[in-house]
Design a protein around this motif. Structure first.
Motif, short mmCIF file in Angstrom:
data_model
loop_
_atom_site.label_atom_id
_atom_site.label_comp_id
_atom_site.label_asym_id
_atom_site.label_seq_id
_atom_site.Cartn_x
_atom_site.Cartn_y
_atom_site.Cartn_z
N GLU A 143 11.72 7.55 -3.43
CA GLU A 143 11.99 8.22 -2.25
C GLU A 143 10.60 8.43 -1.44
O GLU A 143 9.69 8.69 -1.94
CB GLU A 143 12.49 9.56 -2.49
N ALA A 144 10.82 8.07 -0.09
CA ALA A 144 9.48 8.60 0.90
C ALA A 144 9.61 9.76 1.39
O ALA A 144 10.49 10.20 1.95
CB ALA A 144 9.70 7.52 1.94
N SER A 145 8.40 10.67 1.05
CA SER A 145 8.39 11.77 1.44
C SER A 145 7.27 12.22 2.47
O SER A 145 6.93 13.23 2.86
CB SER A 145 8.29 12.86 0.36
N ALA A 146 6.55 11.19 3.09
CA ALA A 146 5.55 11.41 3.58
C ALA A 146 5.03 10.28 4.44
O ALA A 146 5.62 9.20 4.26
CB ALA A 146 4.18 11.71 2.91
N LEU A 147 4.67 10.39 5.92
CA LEU A 147 4.15 9.17 6.23
C LEU A 147 2.54 9.08 6.26
O LEU A 147 1.70 9.65 6.12
CB LEU A 147 4.32 9.69 7.96
N HIS A 148 2.21 7.81 6.41
CA HIS A 148 0.80 7.57 6.16
C HIS A 148 0.15 6.55 7.42
O HIS A 148 0.94 5.77 7.92
CB HIS A 148 0.57 6.63 5.03
N ILE A 149 -0.91 6.60 7.74
CA ILE A 149 -1.60 5.86 8.77
C ILE A 149 -2.72 5.47 8.29
O ILE A 149 -3.55 6.20 7.37
CB ILE A 149 -1.98 6.75 10.04
N ILE A 150 -3.13 4.09 8.28
CA ILE A 150 -4.26 3.57 7.74
C ILE A 150 -5.40 3.97 8.68
O ILE A 150 -5.40 3.30 9.71
CB ILE A 150 -4.26 2.01 7.55
N VAL A 151 -6.61 4.58 8.13
CA VAL A 151 -7.79 4.85 8.83
C VAL A 151 -8.73 3.87 8.71
O VAL A 151 -9.53 3.34 9.47
CB VAL A 151 -8.29 6.35 8.42
N GLU A 152 -8.90 3.37 7.49
CA GLU A 152 -10.04 2.24 7.16
C GLU A 152 -9.32 1.77 5.87
O GLU A 152 -8.80 2.19 5.08
CB GLU A 152 -11.39 3.10 6.45
N GLY A 153 -9.62 0.22 5.77
CA GLY A 153 -9.30 -0.45 4.61
C GLY A 153 -8.09 -1.32 5.02
O GLY A 153 -7.56 -1.45 6.20
#
Length: 396
Positions: A54-64
């Motif tokens: 289950e996906a419970s969060a959003l992520h944004i790639i800042v670096e890498g």
């Protein structure tokens, strides 16, 4: 990270792109969202999301960079880079990760949890009002993609069923009868469609045994397997000895397949008149001989590289004078490299030890069943990573 940097990254989220931080109301709302966005440091080769969970969060790639894997593949299908958003719809509904994401190196993420975002919308209903038109469009797009995926998945399932049936049809369903030999063969793919092959041929009254392992998995491997099987049968019809057959198939494969593909193969011919076995090998484990209750690996041929790599390889052959009650076992590396939950491989030594426990008068089928029973007991609950194929020939 500065607040304005967070706000700039938040505008990469599709449902927030109609916010204008130059307007005071939008800027205030973006500021509140930025406050619940947590910075996260992920070390190299760390799992960020796991397919099916289950996906419970959003992520944004800042670096890498982040590698994308699906369905147990060991090679990444894609790479995500700085500024890309992972699972934006997870903020609004229960959804599941479509792929496993693993950090390629040291990676910095900006993470917003669904629970935090829902609480924020309850405090600031204007956030929900602002994003509603874009959210409806995003869900419609996602639903359209899901319908396409379901349709493509159904078509792929049908193609796999056809490929599986073709592959099963190419395996020998009835072994030809030979007066001096008892023969039993078995092949089980690791996936729905495999890349191993075996065949029992009647070559000018002699017994021909083909066993092979093609590179790759699933449908492409099955296609290469079918091509290779056809080439072997064609070569057997026009060439007299195992070494010539391998040389002919090798030249054909080098001419017609991609250089990154290859075929490991063994062809053995049993002469009924002289009671000899002549065999040539290209990249497979050496056959195993039982004689006088002693098991041993037969001699390797001089050239052992798989077929399809170099067109001018000169494969040689070995000859063995057979005796009554001799047993010869041919395997692909799926037996030797069968792996248990501890990461341990089955190995040739264990195979020889298992064979030593088989009763002297066991039939070819009983020998095959004994081997597979021990391999399966060793592997246990571990997922199979390679096809299992073996052929047993017993001299009567």
């Amino acid at each position: 990270m500065k607040m304005y940097q967070k706000m700039g990254l938040l505008l990469q989220i599709p449902v927030l792109r109609n916010f204008d931080y130059r307007q005071s109301v939008d800027k205030k709302l973006l500021t509140e969202i930025a406050k619940i966005a947590a910075e996260q440091t992920v070390p190299q080769q760390e799992v960020i999301t796991r397919q099916g969970e289950e996906a419970s969060a959003l992520h944004i790639i800042v670096e890498g960079e982040v590698h994308v894997y699906k369905n147990g593949n060991t090679k990444p299908l894609a790479t995500l880079y700085r500024g890309q958003v992972i699972n934006d719809l997870a903020l609004f509904r229960i959804t599941y990760h479509p792929a496993t994401l693993i950090s390629a190196g040291h990676t910095e993420l900006l993470t917003i949890r669904r629970d935090d975002f829902v609480r924020l919308m309850m405090l600031y209903p204007e956030i929900a009002i602002k994003i509603m038109p874009v959210l409806v469009k995003r869900i419609e797009e996602a639903s359209g993609l899901m319908e396409t995926w379901i349709r493509e998945e159904s078509e792929l399932k049908r193609e796999l069923e056809i490929a599986t049936q073709i592959q099963q049809d190419m395996m020998p369903h009835q072994v030809p009868a030979f007066v001096y030999f008892e023969i039993d063969g078995y092949s089980k793919p690791a996936a729905k469609v495999g890349g191993d092959l075996y065949n029992i041929l009647d070559h000018q009254g002699n017994l021909g045994v083909v066993i092979g392992d093609v590179s790759g998995k699933s449908v492409p491997a099955a296609m290469l397997m079918a091509i290779s099987q056809g080439m072997v049968e064609m070569a057997v019809e026009s060439h007299s000895c195992p070494a010539d057959i391998l040389r002919r198939v090798n030249r054909l494969l080098c001419r017609h397949i991609h250089k990154k593909l290859f075929v490991a193969l063994c062809y053995a011919e049993f002469d009924l008149q002289t009671l000899t076995m002549t065999y040539a090998m290209a990249g497979l484990p050496s056959p195993i001989l039982l004689r006088n209750q002693q098991w041993c690996e037969l001699a390797y041929c001089e050239e052992r590289l798989p077929l399809g790599q170099f067109p001018h390889l000169n494969y040689d052959e070995k000859r063995l004078q057979l005796q009554p009650d001799d047993v010869i076992i041919f395997t692909t590396d799926g037996i030797d490299e069968a792996t248990n939950t501890k990461g341990q491989m089955y190995g040739t030594d264990r195979l020889l030890k298992t064979l030593a426990e088989i009763p002297p008068r066991a039939s070819a089928r009983e020998i095959r069943e004994h081997i597979l029973m021990d391999v399966n007991a060793f592997v246990g609950e571990a997922e199979p990573h390679d096809d299992l194929t073996l052929v047993v020939v017993k001299v009567l």
